[in-house]
Design an enzyme around this catalytic site. Structure first.
Site, PDB file in Angstrom:
ATOM      1  N   HIS A 198      -1.434  -5.937  -6.399  1.00  0.00           N
ATOM      2  CA  HIS A 198      -2.111  -5.080  -5.407  1.00  0.00           C
ATOM      3  C   HIS A 198      -1.542  -3.666  -5.327  1.00  0.00           C
ATOM      4  O   HIS A 198      -2.071  -2.830  -4.615  1.00  0.00           O
ATOM      5  CB  HIS A 198      -2.055  -5.718  -4.009  1.00  0.00           C
ATOM      6  CG  HIS A 198      -0.689  -5.662  -3.399  1.00  0.00           C
ATOM      7  ND1 HIS A 198       0.295  -6.543  -3.737  1.00  0.00           N
ATOM      8  CD2 HIS A 198      -0.150  -4.819  -2.504  1.00  0.00           C
ATOM      9  CE1 HIS A 198       1.395  -6.251  -3.072  1.00  0.00           C
ATOM     10  NE2 HIS A 198       1.161  -5.207  -2.310  1.00  0.00           N
TER      11      HIS A 198
HETATM   12  C1  UD1 Z   1       0.089  -3.327   2.410  1.00  0.00           C
HETATM   13  C2  UD1 Z   1       1.493  -2.732   2.352  1.00  0.00           C
HETATM   14  C3  UD1 Z   1       2.248  -3.312   1.166  1.00  0.00           C
HETATM   15  C4  UD1 Z   1       2.214  -4.827   1.183  1.00  0.00           C
HETATM   16  C5  UD1 Z   1       0.769  -5.289   1.240  1.00  0.00           C
HETATM   17  C6  UD1 Z   1       0.640  -6.794   1.278  1.00  0.00           C
HETATM   18  C7  UD1 Z   1       1.661  -0.427   3.206  1.00  0.00           C
HETATM   19  C8  UD1 Z   1       1.893   0.974   2.791  1.00  0.00           C
HETATM   20  N1  UD1 Z   1       1.461  -1.290   2.201  1.00  0.00           N
HETATM   21  O1  UD1 Z   1      -0.605  -2.862   1.260  1.00  0.00           O
HETATM   22  O2  UD1 Z   1       3.594  -2.881   1.231  1.00  0.00           O
HETATM   23  O3  UD1 Z   1       2.852  -5.324   0.017  1.00  0.00           O
HETATM   24  O4  UD1 Z   1       0.167  -4.739   2.421  1.00  0.00           O
HETATM   25  O5  UD1 Z   1      -0.688  -7.190   1.221  1.00  0.00           O
HETATM   26  O6  UD1 Z   1       1.659  -0.729   4.375  1.00  0.00           O
HETATM   27  N2  UD1 Z   1      -8.050  -4.731   3.145  1.00  0.00           N
HETATM   28  C9  UD1 Z   1      -9.016  -5.642   3.475  1.00  0.00           C
HETATM   29  N3  UD1 Z   1      -8.712  -6.592   4.401  1.00  0.00           N
HETATM   30  C10 UD1 Z   1      -7.519  -6.650   5.013  1.00  0.00           C
HETATM   31  C11 UD1 Z   1      -6.541  -5.693   4.671  1.00  0.00           C
HETATM   32  C12 UD1 Z   1      -6.822  -4.742   3.733  1.00  0.00           C
HETATM   33  O7  UD1 Z   1     -10.120  -5.637   2.934  1.00  0.00           O
HETATM   34  O8  UD1 Z   1      -7.306  -7.554   5.841  1.00  0.00           O
HETATM   35  C13 UD1 Z   1      -8.360  -3.714   2.126  1.00  0.00           C
HETATM   36  C14 UD1 Z   1      -8.812  -2.433   2.770  1.00  0.00           C
HETATM   37  O9  UD1 Z   1      -9.936  -1.965   2.117  1.00  0.00           O
HETATM   38  C15 UD1 Z   1      -7.689  -1.463   2.547  1.00  0.00           C
HETATM   39  C16 UD1 Z   1      -6.953  -2.050   1.349  1.00  0.00           C
HETATM   40  O10 UD1 Z   1      -7.216  -3.452   1.361  1.00  0.00           O
HETATM   41  O11 UD1 Z   1      -8.115  -0.177   2.318  1.00  0.00           O
HETATM   42  C17 UD1 Z   1      -5.486  -1.793   1.443  1.00  0.00           C
HETATM   43  O12 UD1 Z   1      -4.935  -2.305   2.671  1.00  0.00           O
HETATM   44  P1  UD1 Z   1      -3.621  -1.629   3.348  1.00  0.00           P
HETATM   45  O13 UD1 Z   1      -3.143  -2.406   4.481  1.00  0.00           O
HETATM   46  O14 UD1 Z   1      -3.875  -0.219   3.547  1.00  0.00           O
HETATM   47  O15 UD1 Z   1      -2.539  -1.728   2.211  1.00  0.00           O
HETATM   48  P2  UD1 Z   1      -2.191  -2.919   1.225  1.00  0.00           P
HETATM   49  O16 UD1 Z   1      -2.591  -2.497  -0.131  1.00  0.00           O
HETATM   50  O17 UD1 Z   1      -2.656  -4.249   1.704  1.00  0.00           O
END
Ligand code: UD1
Length: 366
Positions: free
Chosen positions: A209
């Site tokens: 990811h």
């Molecule tokens: C975040 C953490 C990362 C961790 C990871 C575990 C930061 C900077 N990064 O990254 O350190 O390893 O979580 O998963 O905080 N999304 C969904 N559903 C959800 C959550 C996210 O669809 O429940 C999608 C969204 O479109 C979002 C993307 O995933 O834009 C990224 O989510 P985000 O929480 O921003 O960062 P992660 O890549 O999950």
């Protein structure tokens, strides 16, 4: 004492659960659990509360997705209100996600003491958003709980006062130790459904990811292509993170071989069951590097560096960078029975949260 915990994203939940439990056992007083809502999908959040046996959050700030600035700023605005209303004696933040930094910053400005669980880890790579979150949170925390001694060394070098720093071990491993029997029972009872490999069958687990692996379409395409090819030698089960899923679909990178099996993100117990039975793990996750080290499962990390060096020096982890030829060569070695063996790092013994609870109890007002 009133302890307020801030969690937000998937890897926070398994770190907070044992600390809440240990503080409860010590009858610490009052605890408030705040979920920022950074992760909001049922399979990224709710299922973890269920599998970890964690009580529902007292407050959900419903911050959701967005750019780093937006997500962190929204979490800060809403957390400030909550901290003012709830007036805790101490706030605990976990790991290195945007919610961690938001919690630490809000408390530092409100002069509310803040404890950082999983402090001191460094990748020395400022292109990782998590590295920025780690550095800044540690500078303003009042209590810093490290999972390994490299964390203490990093903090000393950065000028953090030694009396604030406590080497306690790894809280993520506390949860693993507690729930491994339940995960194994789920494997035996067929709880994993159709994605479960057969008993004794060699297989790998993949998780990806990080922006460095999934945000560039060409790099992601090459990576999936390589995994596809590895899948013809050893089946790979790949629970796909939402951001990775979006990029795979947008780039048309769906796997061609039946050996690479994509599935939705798994709950804690199912993923642990899968990981514990795997022949190898391919990942860019932080927590998976640690869990595979504890489980003694060979792990190939698709990153240029790791902020968890003990998983390489003591454990089963090999950081292969983004070199896909090397990845294939390392997989071949493992399948030939030449996997790196490893041990368990110091204080990864299932009792880290107990140590944190004791320190908090002796530290603050009662
Ligand atoms: C975040 C953490 C990362 C961790 C990871 C575990 C930061 C900077 N990064 O990254 O350190 O390893 O979580 O998963 O905080 N999304 C969904 N559903 C959800 C959550 C996210 O669809 O429940 C999608 C969204 O479109 C979002 C993307 O995933 O834009 C990224 O989510 P985000 O929480 O921003 O960062 P992660 O890549 O999950």
């Amino acid at each position: 004492m009133h302890v307020l915990h801030v969690v937000g994203a998937r890897p926070n939940f398994m770190k907070a659960a044992p600390v809440i439990q240990a503080l409860t056992s010590r009858q610490i007083g009052r605890q408030t659990l705040v979920h920022t809502g950074q992760h909001y999908d049922a399979n990224m959040s709710d299922v973890f509360f269920e599998h970890l046996g964690m009580r529902a959050p007292d407050v959900n700030l419903e911050v959701g997705s967005g750019s780093h600035a937006r997500q962190t700023a929204e979490a800060m605005k809403r957390l400030e209100q909550t901290v003012l209303e709830r007036a805790p004696d101490i706030v605990l933040v976990y790991g290195d996600v945007n919610s961690t930094l938001a919690g630490a910053l809000v408390c530092a400005k409100l002069l509310v003491p803040v404890g950082h669980v999983e402090a001191g880890l460094r990748s020395f790579d400022l292109t990782m958003p998590e590295e920025i979150n780690r550095l800044l949170s540690d500078q303003i925390a009042d209590l810093l709980f490290t999972p390994s001694l490299d964390g203490n060394e990093n903090l000393a070098r950065e000028g953090v006062a030694p009396e604030k720093v406590h080497f306690v071990g790894n809280v993520m491993i506390d949860t693993l130790v507690r729930l491994l029997p339940e995960a194994s029972a789920r494997w035996t009872s067929g709880g994993l459904g159709p994605i479960r490999p057969g008993d004794g069958e060699a297989f790998g687990v993949v998780t990806l990811h990080r922006p460095s692996n999934v945000d560039d379409q060409e790099a992601l395409g090459d990576l999936i292509h390589t995994l596809d090819r590895i899948g013809t030698d050893v089946p790979l089960v790949f629970p796909v993170h939402p951001r990775t899923r979006k990029m795979i679909v947008a780039g048309g990178h769906e796997p061609q071989s039946t050996g690479l099996r994509l599935t939705d993100p798994l709950g804690y117990l199912d993923f642990l069951a899968l990981q514990s039975k795997a022949t190898l793990v391919i990942t860019d996750s932080a927590g998976v590097q640690e869990e595979s080290t504890y489980l003694g499962v060979p792990c190939l990390t698709l990153r240029k560096n790791t902020e968890r060096p003990v998983t390489e020096t003591v454990g089963t982890n090999t950081v292969v960078g983004q070199d896909l030829e090397r990845l294939e060569a390392e997989v071949a070695l493992i399948l030939e029975g030449k996997a790196k063996s490893g041990g368990i790092p110091e204080l990864w013994d299932g009792r880290a949260a107990e140590r944190i609870a004791e320190i908090i109890q002796n530290w603050g007002p009662s």
